[in-house]
Write an enzyme that holds these catalytic residues in place. Structure first.
Site: not given
Ligand code: UDP
Length: 356
Positions: A203
């Site tokens: 994303h």
């Molecule tokens: N996550 C979730 N459901 C999903 C995809 C990701 O609960 O379908 C969780 C994942 O386990 C992690 C968090 O969301 O804890 C990551 O979020 P994201 O990828 O949106 O953000 P980033 O870490 O890149 O800032």
């Protein structure tokens, strides 16, 4: 002590799950949800599932450019801080909500505490990197997940106090793992067997906003022989639909698109995957904690320890490099890089000391 916590997107709900419960046992917390992620799948599901308290204030500020969004948050948070008069403002990670919360509080002379301070990808083209660096430099208390983060902050001569507390996501991952281990539903729904599939998420603006990069992302996700389970972020779905690429992605059935999942279902899929393909920050770390190989669809990461330990490979959007990384042998060792799963309690202790 009264703490005003500002969160706004999915990973911040996960991180708050490690802190809010411990915090509320001894202090007052007012939780503000900026609305940066306003889909239920990316926010309220975590209230129900992880016991994150229902936010006291919902600002409903989603959409728009990063600049507009941050500015609108600042305009709301300034007066809110005046009304609530907290002793400390708490923010997590690297989003627009993090920067807006930190800046509004610093200008209102409210001490700022930043959880997940000091991580650096050193890629200033990423909005997340800008948000994190700026928030670190206006924070009074910088709570670091790793020794590398502490070193980064020492090198930058930040003004606030730096403390190593460990990673709050470890607390949550450890808490949820037993529940996820018994949950076969998500694998059944995706039509996959334990160890017989890859889990993917994507994303980041740099991967999905430019149609040429998006087409390369589709190529990478279609390259592996194993089925790829893809809980699709709404931003990515919208970009794929706009570019007419959603059909090409799922054509042939190897890539299985699901809606965004709750944390337990996602963990169930992650812990039993043969590997993970992701551009997420948190997922790189969670794969490491679960002992699952990670292939990161970026050319930099702030979670450098996972790469150094040999469990994570940066391949950008190069399908051949992704396949090579998936086929490479895994290291025998997986050291404890992110602490002992008690970071939440250390965060609360450090906040108490800050408020005096
Ligand atoms: N996550 C979730 N459901 C999903 C995809 C990701 O609960 O379908 C969780 C994942 O386990 C992690 C968090 O969301 O804890 C990551 O979020 P994201 O990828 O949106 O953000 P980033 O870490 O890149 O800032």
């Amino acid at each position: 002590m009264k703490v005003l916590t500002v969160i706004g997107n999915r990973p911040q709900f996960v991180k708050a799950a490690a802190v809010s419960g411990v915090l509320r046992a001894a202090h007052e917390e007012v939780l503000v949800h900026t609305g940066q992620h306003y889909d239920d799948e990316l926010s309220t599901v975590f209230v129900q599932e992880l016991g994150v308290p229902r936010p006291e204030h919902e600002l409903g500020i989603g959409g728009g450019s990063n600049t507009e969004q941050t500015a609108r948050m600042l305009a709301e948070l300034g007066p809110l801080l005046g009304r609530e008069r907290p002793d400390v403002l708490l923010v997590y990670g690297d989003t627009n909500s993090t920067l807006a919360g930190g800046l509004a509080a610093a200008q209102a002379r409210v001490p700022v505490a930043h959880v997940e301070a000091g991580m650096r990808s050193f890629d200033r083209a990423m909005p997340e990197e800008l948000n994190r660096v700026l928030t670190d430099h206006l924070s009074d208390l910088l709570l670091c997940p790793t020794p590398v983060a502490v070193e980064n902050l020492e090198r930058e001569h930040v003004a606030g106090r730096v403390e190593l507390v460990g990673d709050v996501m470890v607390d949550v991952a450890e808490l949820v793992r037993p529940r996820a281990a018994g949950d076969d539903g998500p694998l059944r729904e995706a039509g996959v067997e334990p160890g017989g599939y890859l889990l993917a998420t994507a994303h980041r603006a740099g991967n999905v906003d430019d149609p040429a990069r998006l087409a390369r992302l589709v190529e990478v996700l279609r390259a592996p022989e194993l089925p790829v389970v893809l809980p699709l972020h709404p931003r990515t779905r919208a970009r794929l639909e706009a570019a007419g690429l959603l059909g090409a992605l799922t054509d042939g059935g190897r890539v299985r698109v699901l809606p965004p999942l709750g944390y337990v279902a996602f963990t169930a899929l992650l812990t039993r995957a043969a590997g993970v393909l992701t551009d997420s920050g948190g997922v790189q770390k969670e794969a490491y904690l679960a002992g699952v190989r990670c292939v990161t669809l970026r050319d930099s990461t702030e979670w450098v320890e996972t790469v150094d330990a040999g469990w994570n490979t940066l391949v950008d959007l190069d399908a051949e490099r992704a396949l090579a990384a998936l086929a490479a042998p895994l290291p025998a060792a997986r050291p404890d890089l992110y602490g002992d799963g008690r970071a939440g309690a250390r965060v609360v202790a450090a906040l108490g000391a800050l408020a005096g």
